[in-house]
Design a protein around this motif. Structure first.
Motif, PDB file in Angstrom:
ATOM      1  N   ASP A 241     -10.396  -3.444  -7.281  1.00  0.00           N
ATOM      2  CA  ASP A 241     -10.658  -2.680  -6.065  1.00  0.00           C
ATOM      3  C   ASP A 241     -10.831  -3.552  -4.827  1.00  0.00           C
ATOM      4  O   ASP A 241     -11.047  -3.047  -3.730  1.00  0.00           O
ATOM      5  CB  ASP A 241     -11.894  -1.797  -6.254  1.00  0.00           C
ATOM      6  CG  ASP A 241     -13.132  -2.602  -6.603  1.00  0.00           C
ATOM      7  OD1 ASP A 241     -13.030  -3.824  -6.791  1.00  0.00           O
ATOM      8  OD2 ASP A 241     -14.220  -2.005  -6.690  1.00  0.00           O
TER       9      ASP A 241
ATOM     10  N   GLU B 228       5.015  -2.545 -11.081  1.00  0.00           N
ATOM     11  CA  GLU B 228       4.614  -1.424 -10.246  1.00  0.00           C
ATOM     12  C   GLU B 228       3.102  -1.442 -10.116  1.00  0.00           C
ATOM     13  O   GLU B 228       2.380  -1.434 -11.110  1.00  0.00           O
ATOM     14  CB  GLU B 228       5.066  -0.104 -10.880  1.00  0.00           C
ATOM     15  CG  GLU B 228       4.741   1.093 -10.042  1.00  0.00           C
ATOM     16  CD  GLU B 228       5.259   2.376 -10.663  1.00  0.00           C
ATOM     17  OE1 GLU B 228       4.619   3.414 -10.439  1.00  0.00           O
ATOM     18  OE2 GLU B 228       6.274   2.338 -11.362  1.00  0.00           O
ATOM     19  N   GLY B 229       2.641  -1.500  -8.891  1.00  0.00           N
ATOM     20  CA  GLY B 229       1.205  -1.540  -8.643  1.00  0.00           C
ATOM     21  C   GLY B 229       0.685  -0.197  -8.165  1.00  0.00           C
ATOM     22  O   GLY B 229       1.442   0.666  -7.722  1.00  0.00           O
ATOM     23  N   HIS B 230      -0.589  -0.041  -8.261  1.00  0.00           N
ATOM     24  CA  HIS B 230      -1.239   1.185  -7.810  1.00  0.00           C
ATOM     25  C   HIS B 230      -2.377   0.811  -6.884  1.00  0.00           C
ATOM     26  O   HIS B 230      -3.146  -0.104  -7.179  1.00  0.00           O
ATOM     27  CB  HIS B 230      -1.759   1.983  -9.003  1.00  0.00           C
ATOM     28  CG  HIS B 230      -0.676   2.384  -9.956  1.00  0.00           C
ATOM     29  ND1 HIS B 230       0.173   3.425  -9.712  1.00  0.00           N
ATOM     30  CD2 HIS B 230      -0.288   1.863 -11.145  1.00  0.00           C
ATOM     31  CE1 HIS B 230       1.030   3.539 -10.715  1.00  0.00           C
ATOM     32  NE2 HIS B 230       0.771   2.584 -11.591  1.00  0.00           N
ATOM     33  N   ILE B 231      -2.493   1.526  -5.794  1.00  0.00           N
ATOM     34  CA  ILE B 231      -3.561   1.281  -4.834  1.00  0.00           C
ATOM     35  C   ILE B 231      -4.555   2.427  -4.936  1.00  0.00           C
ATOM     36  O   ILE B 231      -4.179   3.592  -4.819  1.00  0.00           O
ATOM     37  CB  ILE B 231      -3.006   1.173  -3.405  1.00  0.00           C
ATOM     38  CG1 ILE B 231      -2.022   0.014  -3.321  1.00  0.00           C
ATOM     39  CG2 ILE B 231      -4.128   0.998  -2.403  1.00  0.00           C
ATOM     40  CD1 ILE B 231      -1.317  -0.097  -2.002  1.00  0.00           C
ATOM     41  N   THR B 232      -5.791   2.088  -5.134  1.00  0.00           N
ATOM     42  CA  THR B 232      -6.813   3.126  -5.245  1.00  0.00           C
ATOM     43  C   THR B 232      -7.319   3.526  -3.860  1.00  0.00           C
ATOM     44  O   THR B 232      -7.123   2.812  -2.879  1.00  0.00           O
ATOM     45  CB  THR B 232      -8.009   2.618  -6.084  1.00  0.00           C
ATOM     46  OG1 THR B 232      -8.601   1.498  -5.416  1.00  0.00           O
ATOM     47  CG2 THR B 232      -7.558   2.192  -7.478  1.00  0.00           C
TER      48      THR B 232
END
Length: 149
Positions: free
Chosen positions: A26, A85-89
């Motif tokens: 995070d 592939e990334g994920h942004i919270t």
């Protein structure tokens, strides 16, 4: 002023590091300290990475053989990259916005948008002015045109 080294290979950088900071997914600081052992003991994920990296370093030290280039890569100048592939919270986005705009992110983005619009308006006005000034040569004799200085 000390150099800053950002790396995922903690086992390699650990012996030479004066200060270690571990950042979570995070974007918040998970652990920090002057000794790598203290930082590793507080973070289980970091500890597993250090153990894996140390095993890889030990294997590389044992091998004295130069790795042979695979035949599939032979002769190619460009090799396909790994795509992850990334994920942004939402928490990460809030951290970014608070870092950019402080307590007033809406004001920051309004000011940024206004500045970008003013910049584009300035570029457009420059082109228009040069066109209007240049077109005077078509309508008047060059000696009649005043030069803006």
């Amino acid at each position: 002023m000390a150099p800053v080294l950002k790396t995922h290979n903690v086992a390699l950088a650990g012996p030479v590091a004066d200060f270690v900071v571990s950042i979570g997914i995070d974007g918040n600081v998970q652990t920090r300290g002057t000794e790598i052992a203290a930082a590793v003991s507080n973070d289980l994920f970091l500890a597993s990475e250090v153990k894996r990296d140390q095993e890889i370093l030990e294997l590389e030290k044992d091998e004295d053989v130069i790795p042979i280039v695979e035949s599939a890569l032979e002769g190619k100048l460009v090799v396909a990259e790994e795509i992850v592939e990334g994920h942004i919270t939402l928490k990460s986005m809030k951290l970014l916005l608070s870092g950019l705009g402080g307590n007033h992110p809406i004001f920051f983005f309004a000011a940024w948008t206004t500045g970008m619009m003013f910049s584009e308006l300035t570029f457009t006005a420059q082109t228009w002015f040069l066109g209007a000034w240049g077109s005077q040569y078509e309508k008047h004799a060059p000696s009649e045109i005043s030069l803006p200085l």
